[in-house]
Design a protein around this motif. Structure first.
Motif, PDB file in Angstrom:
ATOM      1  N   VAL A   1       9.420 -14.667  -7.847  1.00 49.56           N
ATOM      2  CA  VAL A   1       9.346 -13.480  -6.992  1.00 49.56           C
ATOM      3  C   VAL A   1       7.885 -13.116  -6.770  1.00 49.56           C
ATOM      4  CG1 VAL A   1      10.022 -11.058  -6.711  1.00 49.56           C
ATOM      5  CG2 VAL A   1      11.539 -12.661  -7.916  1.00 49.56           C
ATOM      6  N   ALA A   2       7.536 -12.837  -5.519  1.00 55.52           N
ATOM      7  CA  ALA A   2       6.157 -12.492  -5.187  1.00 55.52           C
ATOM      8  C   ALA A   2       6.148 -11.421  -4.101  1.00 55.52           C
ATOM      9  CB  ALA A   2       5.390 -13.728  -4.715  1.00 55.52           C
ATOM     10  N   TRP A   3       5.012 -10.738  -3.973  1.00 52.59           N
ATOM     11  CA  TRP A   3       4.782  -9.790  -2.888  1.00 52.59           C
ATOM     12  C   TRP A   3       3.978 -10.520  -1.821  1.00 52.59           C
ATOM     13  CZ3 TRP A   3       6.778  -5.475  -1.248  1.00 52.59           C
ATOM     14  CH2 TRP A   3       6.072  -4.664  -0.351  1.00 52.59           C
ATOM     15  N   HIS A   4       4.539 -10.617  -0.592  1.00 52.67           N
ATOM     16  CA  HIS A   4       3.909 -11.435   0.444  1.00 52.67           C
ATOM     17  C   HIS A   4       3.990 -10.721   1.788  1.00 52.67           C
ATOM     18  CE1 HIS A   4       2.640 -15.132   2.478  1.00 52.67           C
ATOM     19  NE2 HIS A   4       3.603 -14.911   3.360  1.00 52.67           N
ATOM     20  N   ASP A   5       2.851 -10.231   2.276  1.00 53.18           N
ATOM     21  CA  ASP A   5       2.783  -9.619   3.612  1.00 53.18           C
ATOM     22  C   ASP A   5       3.842  -8.538   3.814  1.00 53.18           C
ATOM     23  OD1 ASP A   5       0.654 -11.220   4.251  1.00 53.18           O
ATOM     24  OD2 ASP A   5       1.847 -12.720   5.316  1.00 53.18           O
ATOM     25  N   GLY A   6       3.927  -7.609   2.867  1.00 52.20           N
ATOM     26  CA  GLY A   6       4.868  -6.506   3.011  1.00 52.20           C
ATOM     27  C   GLY A   6       6.315  -6.860   2.757  1.00 52.20           C
ATOM     28  N   ALA A   7       6.543  -7.994   2.112  1.00 52.98           N
ATOM     29  CA  ALA A   7       7.909  -8.422   1.817  1.00 52.98           C
ATOM     30  C   ALA A   7       8.025  -8.864   0.370  1.00 52.98           C
ATOM     31  CB  ALA A   7       8.322  -9.573   2.739  1.00 52.98           C
TER      32      ALA A   7
ATOM     33  N   GLU B   1       2.640   4.043 -10.800  1.00 52.87           N
ATOM     34  CA  GLU B   1       1.235   3.921 -11.205  1.00 52.87           C
ATOM     35  C   GLU B   1       0.472   2.860 -10.407  1.00 52.87           C
ATOM     36  OE1 GLU B   1       1.811   5.177 -15.918  1.00 52.87           O
ATOM     37  OE2 GLU B   1       1.525   3.069 -15.346  1.00 52.87           O
ATOM     38  N   SER B   2       1.140   1.716 -10.120  1.00 59.38           N
ATOM     39  CA  SER B   2       0.425   0.570  -9.551  1.00 59.38           C
ATOM     40  C   SER B   2       0.905   0.157  -8.168  1.00 59.38           C
ATOM     41  CB  SER B   2       0.549  -0.639 -10.502  1.00 59.38           C
ATOM     42  OG  SER B   2       0.119  -0.303 -11.804  1.00 59.38           O
ATOM     43  N   GLY B   3       2.028   0.729  -7.699  1.00 61.79           N
ATOM     44  CA  GLY B   3       2.543   0.371  -6.393  1.00 61.79           C
ATOM     45  C   GLY B   3       3.608  -0.707  -6.441  1.00 61.79           C
ATOM     46  N   ILE B   4       4.299  -0.852  -5.319  1.00 63.91           N
ATOM     47  CA  ILE B   4       5.414  -1.801  -5.251  1.00 63.91           C
ATOM     48  C   ILE B   4       4.935  -3.235  -5.428  1.00 63.91           C
ATOM     49  CG2 ILE B   4       7.171  -2.778  -3.735  1.00 63.91           C
ATOM     50  CD1 ILE B   4       7.497  -0.035  -2.484  1.00 63.91           C
ATOM     51  N   GLY B   5       3.877  -3.602  -4.710  1.00 63.27           N
ATOM     52  CA  GLY B   5       3.419  -4.986  -4.735  1.00 63.27           C
ATOM     53  C   GLY B   5       3.086  -5.474  -6.128  1.00 63.27           C
ATOM     54  N   ALA B   6       2.311  -4.675  -6.876  1.00 59.73           N
ATOM     55  CA  ALA B   6       1.912  -5.083  -8.219  1.00 59.73           C
ATOM     56  C   ALA B   6       3.116  -5.190  -9.144  1.00 59.73           C
ATOM     57  CB  ALA B   6       0.899  -4.082  -8.780  1.00 59.73           C
ATOM     58  N   THR B   7       4.098  -4.318  -8.950  1.00 61.95           N
ATOM     59  CA  THR B   7       5.289  -4.350  -9.795  1.00 61.95           C
ATOM     60  C   THR B   7       6.166  -5.554  -9.477  1.00 61.95           C
ATOM     61  OG1 THR B   7       5.252  -1.935  -9.927  1.00 61.95           O
ATOM     62  CG2 THR B   7       7.315  -3.037 -10.528  1.00 61.95           C
TER      63      THR B   7
ATOM     64  N   PHE C   1      12.531 -10.214   1.754  1.00 53.86           N
ATOM     65  CA  PHE C   1      13.042  -8.867   1.967  1.00 53.86           C
ATOM     66  C   PHE C   1      11.894  -8.027   2.519  1.00 53.86           C
ATOM     67  CE2 PHE C   1      15.761 -10.468  -1.511  1.00 53.86           C
ATOM     68  CZ  PHE C   1      17.024 -10.216  -0.992  1.00 53.86           C
ATOM     69  N   GLN C   2      11.909  -7.724   3.806  1.00 55.18           N
ATOM     70  CA  GLN C   2      10.810  -7.001   4.420  1.00 55.18           C
ATOM     71  C   GLN C   2      10.927  -5.512   4.150  1.00 55.18           C
ATOM     72  OE1 GLN C   2      10.888  -8.163   8.602  1.00 55.18           O
ATOM     73  NE2 GLN C   2       9.376  -9.760   8.206  1.00 55.18           N
ATOM     74  N   LEU C   3       9.826  -4.928   3.676  1.00 55.11           N
ATOM     75  CA  LEU C   3       9.774  -3.504   3.338  1.00 55.11           C
ATOM     76  C   LEU C   3       8.587  -2.857   4.026  1.00 55.11           C
ATOM     77  CD1 LEU C   3      10.353  -3.860  -0.506  1.00 55.11           C
ATOM     78  CD2 LEU C   3      12.042  -3.062   1.147  1.00 55.11           C
ATOM     79  N   ALA C   4       8.651  -1.540   4.145  1.00 55.56           N
ATOM     80  CA  ALA C   4       7.489  -0.809   4.624  1.00 55.56           C
ATOM     81  C   ALA C   4       6.475  -0.744   3.487  1.00 55.56           C
ATOM     82  CB  ALA C   4       7.881   0.605   5.049  1.00 55.56           C
TER      83      ALA C   4
ATOM     84  N   ASP D   1      15.545  -7.678   6.928  1.00 53.42           N
ATOM     85  CA  ASP D   1      14.817  -6.448   7.245  1.00 53.42           C
ATOM     86  C   ASP D   1      15.421  -5.298   6.443  1.00 53.42           C
ATOM     87  OD1 ASP D   1      13.418  -4.335   8.257  1.00 53.42           O
ATOM     88  OD2 ASP D   1      13.786  -4.814  10.368  1.00 53.42           O
ATOM     89  N   CYS D   2      14.686  -4.837   5.437  1.00 50.93           N
ATOM     90  CA  CYS D   2      15.159  -3.760   4.566  1.00 50.93           C
ATOM     91  C   CYS D   2      14.591  -2.404   4.955  1.00 50.93           C
ATOM     92  CB  CYS D   2      14.794  -4.059   3.116  1.00 50.93           C
ATOM     93  SG  CYS D   2      15.505  -5.578   2.480  1.00 50.93           S
ATOM     94  N   ARG D   3      13.830  -2.358   6.035  1.00 51.87           N
ATOM     95  CA  ARG D   3      13.262  -1.086   6.463  1.00 51.87           C
ATOM     96  C   ARG D   3      14.389  -0.207   6.996  1.00 51.87           C
ATOM     97  NH1 ARG D   3       8.679  -3.983  10.008  1.00 51.87           N
ATOM     98  NH2 ARG D   3      10.549  -5.234  10.395  1.00 51.87           N
ATOM     99  N   GLY D   4      14.595   0.901   6.321  1.00 54.28           N
ATOM    100  CA  GLY D   4      15.712   1.777   6.661  1.00 54.28           C
ATOM    101  C   GLY D   4      16.818   1.704   5.633  1.00 54.28           C
ATOM    102  N   SER D   5      17.164   0.506   5.196  1.00 54.04           N
ATOM    103  CA  SER D   5      18.221   0.367   4.183  1.00 54.04           C
ATOM    104  C   SER D   5      17.656   0.302   2.777  1.00 54.04           C
ATOM    105  CB  SER D   5      19.043  -0.895   4.453  1.00 54.04           C
ATOM    106  OG  SER D   5      18.251  -2.063   4.319  1.00 54.04           O
TER     107      SER D   5
END
Length: 354
Positions: free
Chosen positions: A210-216, A196-202, A33-36, A229-233
């Motif tokens: 589930v992992a945070w990988h290159d903005g996704a 407090e810690s940001g999206i990636g850490a959460t 799931f790609q995010l900004a 592509d979840c950017r926008g939605s």
């Protein structure tokens, strides 16, 4: 024209049967799931009654896979109507895909009645697409029953809606208050952690798949890979009590991209009697404050709190002040009204007691 699948060889019953555990493809399939990056607005949380009901059905079909639901199952299985259960079990099955229309885009306000009404009016295209996927994954008597549903969509939608509401009222409604508290507590803790810690850490704390990988948000899958592509939605994160065996995703329109994950802190006693929860919190906070905190999942004025608890307005105001100063409640002004609601710390406390 019956749609039962009781005659299918090896079909599981309400009491369940031995089923092989999940196994993961050695080729490491992923849904990304790609995010900004660091965009807090890209993530929102929701609650899905439909997802809870679907996995409650799976828990009944495969009890050995759901030990945290045994307490709930002991109380619920005798009350659930067998024929209505079998209608849902036909679609949900023991494993794998079930129709996306059963888990609508999660929200905070959807009632069981509204959910059943939505199921009665699923548009023909979505009903046909989702049911065709179920058909492709079944055989024998089950396949014949699914085909009859596809051949008579109006009757099938009505039957599904009635079965959904019947099984909900018998199995989930009696414990929905306890279940929802756990979900809200999880969301409160995760929301605070994002701030407090940001999206990636959460994201890293949701599940080991589930992992945070290159903005996704990367979810390890068994069968397929996909980039969404979840950017926008944005992406909806949905905790689950019943779906405690792993993570599940929605990726196809019209549903918003959604990731279901196991709620934290779920124990075998989550479905215990609300009176036990009252007593546990009462021993800690006192009966009046425990009652106020338990009822504070929705914003209420001081006057409403006093009315609901049978306290004088001045006494209710005092208890609200104590709870607010302890960080368990938050109070916000809307015009001339001040509304009180559980804070993230209050949600976590209630969830911990459960």
């Amino acid at each position: 024209m019956g749609w039962s699948f009781r005659a299918v060889p090896g079909a599981t019953s309400l009491l369940g049967a031995d089923v092989a555990p999940y196994s993961f493809d050695v080729d490491r399939k992923y849904v990304d799931f790609q995010l900004a990056p660091d965009d807090l607005t890209a993530i929102r949380f929701g609650i899905s009654p439909g997802h809870e009901l679907c996995h409650a059905v799976r828990a009944m079909l495969r009890p050995d896979e759901y030990p945290l639901q045994w307490g709930w199952m002991r109380a619920a299985r005798g009350a659930i109507p067998r024929e209505d259960f079998e209608v849902l079990a036909l679609l949900i099955r023991e494993d794998g895909y079930f129709p996306d229309f059963l888990t609508t885009t999660p929200t905070w306000e959807l009632t069981p009645e509204a959910e059943a009404e939505r199921l009665r009016h699923i548009d023909d295209e979505r009903f046909g697409v989702d049911m065709a996927k179920v058909l492709d994954r079944t055989d024998g008597a089950r396949r014949e029953a699914v085909q009859r549903m596809l051949d008579h969509p109006d009757r099938a939608r009505g039957m599904i809606a009635e079965a959904w509401l019947s099984v909900w009222n018998a199995g989930i409604a009696p414990v929905w208050t306890q279940l929802e508290r756990v979900l809200r507590a999880d969301i409160a803790v995760r929301s605070r952690r994002i701030a407090e810690s940001g999206i990636g850490a959460t994201i890293q704390t949701l599940h080991d798949r589930v992992a945070w990988h290159d903005g996704a948000v990367r979810v390890t899958m068994r069968i397929w890979s996909e980039v969404v592509d979840c950017r926008g939605s944005g992406l909806v994160l949905v905790p689950s009590v019943m779906g405690s065996t792993g993570c599940f995703v929605l990726t196809e329109p019209p549903a918003q991209p959604t990731l279901f994950y196991p709620a934290q802190g779920v124990t075998a006693t989550w479905a215990r009697d609300p009176a036990d929860v009252d007593a546990a919190l009462g021993a800690l906070l006192g009966p009046a404050r425990a009652r106020i905190l338990l009822d504070a999942h929705e914003p209420r004025t001081t006057t409403q709190v006093a009315h609901d608890t049978g306290l004088a307005a001045s006494t209710a105001s005092h208890h609200l002040t104590v709870l607010r100063e302890a960080g368990l409640l938050s109070s916000t002004r809307e015009g001339a009204r001040v509304l009180h609601r559980r804070s993230p710390l209050g949600e976590a406390l209630v969830g911990a007691v459960l």
